[in-house]
Design a protein around this motif. Structure first.
Motif, short mmCIF file in Angstrom:
data_model
loop_
_atom_site.label_atom_id
_atom_site.label_comp_id
_atom_site.label_asym_id
_atom_site.label_seq_id
_atom_site.Cartn_x
_atom_site.Cartn_y
_atom_site.Cartn_z
N ASP A 1 0.83 -1.20 0.00
CA ASP A 1 0.00 0.00 0.00
C ASP A 1 0.87 1.26 0.00
O ASP A 1 0.62 2.22 -0.75
N PHE A 2 1.93 1.26 0.80
CA PHE A 2 2.81 2.43 0.86
C PHE A 2 3.47 2.69 -0.49
O PHE A 2 3.55 3.85 -0.93
N TYR A 3 3.97 1.66 -1.14
CA TYR A 3 4.60 1.86 -2.45
C TYR A 3 3.58 2.39 -3.46
O TYR A 3 3.91 3.23 -4.31
N HIS A 4 2.33 1.92 -3.36
CA HIS A 4 1.29 2.42 -4.26
C HIS A 4 1.01 3.89 -4.00
O HIS A 4 0.81 4.68 -4.95
N GLN A 5 1.03 4.30 -2.73
CA GLN A 5 0.77 5.70 -2.39
C GLN A 5 1.85 6.63 -2.93
O GLN A 5 1.59 7.80 -3.23
N LEU A 6 3.08 6.12 -3.07
CA LEU A 6 4.17 6.95 -3.58
C LEU A 6 3.93 7.40 -5.02
O LEU A 6 4.52 8.40 -5.46
N ILE A 7 3.09 6.68 -5.75
CA ILE A 7 2.79 7.08 -7.13
C ILE A 7 2.14 8.46 -7.14
O ILE A 7 2.47 9.32 -7.98
N GLU A 8 1.22 8.69 -6.19
CA GLU A 8 0.52 9.98 -6.13
C GLU A 8 1.24 10.97 -5.23
O GLU A 8 1.23 12.18 -5.49
N HIS A 9 1.88 10.47 -4.16
CA HIS A 9 2.57 11.34 -3.22
C HIS A 9 4.01 10.85 -3.08
O HIS A 9 4.33 10.10 -2.16
#
Length: 320
Positions: free
Chosen positions: A191-199
């Motif tokens: 989930d954290f790695y996915h969030q880095l795409i936007e932030h």
């Protein structure tokens, strides 16, 4: 042994990246340091500032802290070794070290990392690296100034990383088994790695909890002695300052090409180089892609460390 406030403090659980300053005599510092050495404990580390009669208790670094220090030194070392004007014999003298403890003038400290050059059995400190993650800037500047002035190294390289407040402390999460805990942590990592795409620079959040705050500021600075006779207690001003990240955004226009102030003469003793042109050749170690990849991965690993600190699971009942 008489009661020691310093010993009480090193026995407390410390959050990663914590640094505590405790008024203490040199004798008290040495007694407590001897206890830690007998126990063969890597952390907490204990340093001593003889100028202020202060012991400094240093907790383990977060992945972001440790990996950025090691990454900067590795990039510099690798770029030097790849320079066509550097022979393999000279390149073999370069050595990266972490936690390089040094004692001088009743002061014992360690830098987060250092680039050494070995000639036979003699090592010369060339570059000292300090990383501060949400710590006082003055403390970091004092540490890198001491390495440059007291230890006479060519260059100090410091990175100041400021993370926004994460808010309230997260509750502890309990799982029925280690397998369930591992599965939950793996989901959080994805989930954290996915969030880095936007932030790209945070925040990293999950289940209403901020596990890594948005990166408010990342500044990379260089420090040099302007006076060859400066005293160990000199507090240097940065010779160059580069803002890499501000309010969660990378700032490309603030980066001069490859941070050109770092040169071959900072990494290899000048008597081993052919001429002044070679000595002043820039070490092209800083690339945005490398920085972003390493920084973001270290952010996630730091967030996961915090998740694990708040994770409990049931131990299996032994069978006899």
């Amino acid at each position: 042994m008489e009661h020691s406030e310093l010993l009480d403090i090193v026995r407390r659980p410390l959050s990663p990246d914590t640094r505590l300053e405790v008024p203490a005599s040199r004798a008290d510092y040495e007694r407590v340091a001897e206890i830690l050495e007998r126990e063969e404990a890597k952390y907490p580390q204990l340093w001593y500032d003889g100028m202020r009669s202060v012991a400094i208790v240093v907790a383990p670094p977060t992945p972001l802290h440790a990996e950025m220090a090691g990454g900067l030194l590795s990039k510099i070392s690798n770029e030097v070794k790849m320079n066509s004007g550097i022979s393999s014999e000279i390149a073999s003298g370069l050595d990266n070290v972490s936690d390089s403890r040094t004692t001088m003038n009743n002061t014992t400290k360690a830098s987060d990392g250092a680039l050494l050059y070995w000639e036979g059995d003699r090592a010369t400190l060339m570059i000292a690296v300090e990383i501060a993650v949400s710590q006082a800037y003055d403390s970091m500047r004092a540490a890198v100034s001491w390495s440059v002035c007291a230890l006479r190294c060519r260059l100090g390289l410091a990175m100041c990383i400021s993370e926004e407040n994460r808010g309230s402390r997260p509750p502890r999460r309990h799982y029925a088994s280690l397998e369930e805990a591992n599965a939950a942590v793996d989901e959080a990592r994805d989930d954290f790695y996915h969030q880095l795409i936007e932030h790209p620079y945070g925040p990293l959040q999950r289940d209403g909890v901020t596990w890594f705050g948005r990166v408010r500021l990342v500044v990379l600075e260089t420090f040099r002695r302007q006076d060859e006779h400066c005293t160990p207690e000199t507090l240097l001003e940065p010779s160059q300052s580069f803002t890499l990240v501000e309010n969660g955004e990378y700032i490309p226009q603030n980066i001069s090409p490859n941070l050109r102030e770092v040169v071959l003469g900072d990494c290899i003793p000048t008597h081993l180089l052919n001429n002044q042109h070679m000595e002043a050749t820039p070490v092209n170690f800083f690339q945005r892609e490398w920085f972003e990849t390493r920084f973001r991965g270290s952010m996630v690993r730091t967030a996961i460390l915090r998740v694990w600190e708040k994770t409990s699971y049931a131990q299996p009942v032994p069978r006899y």
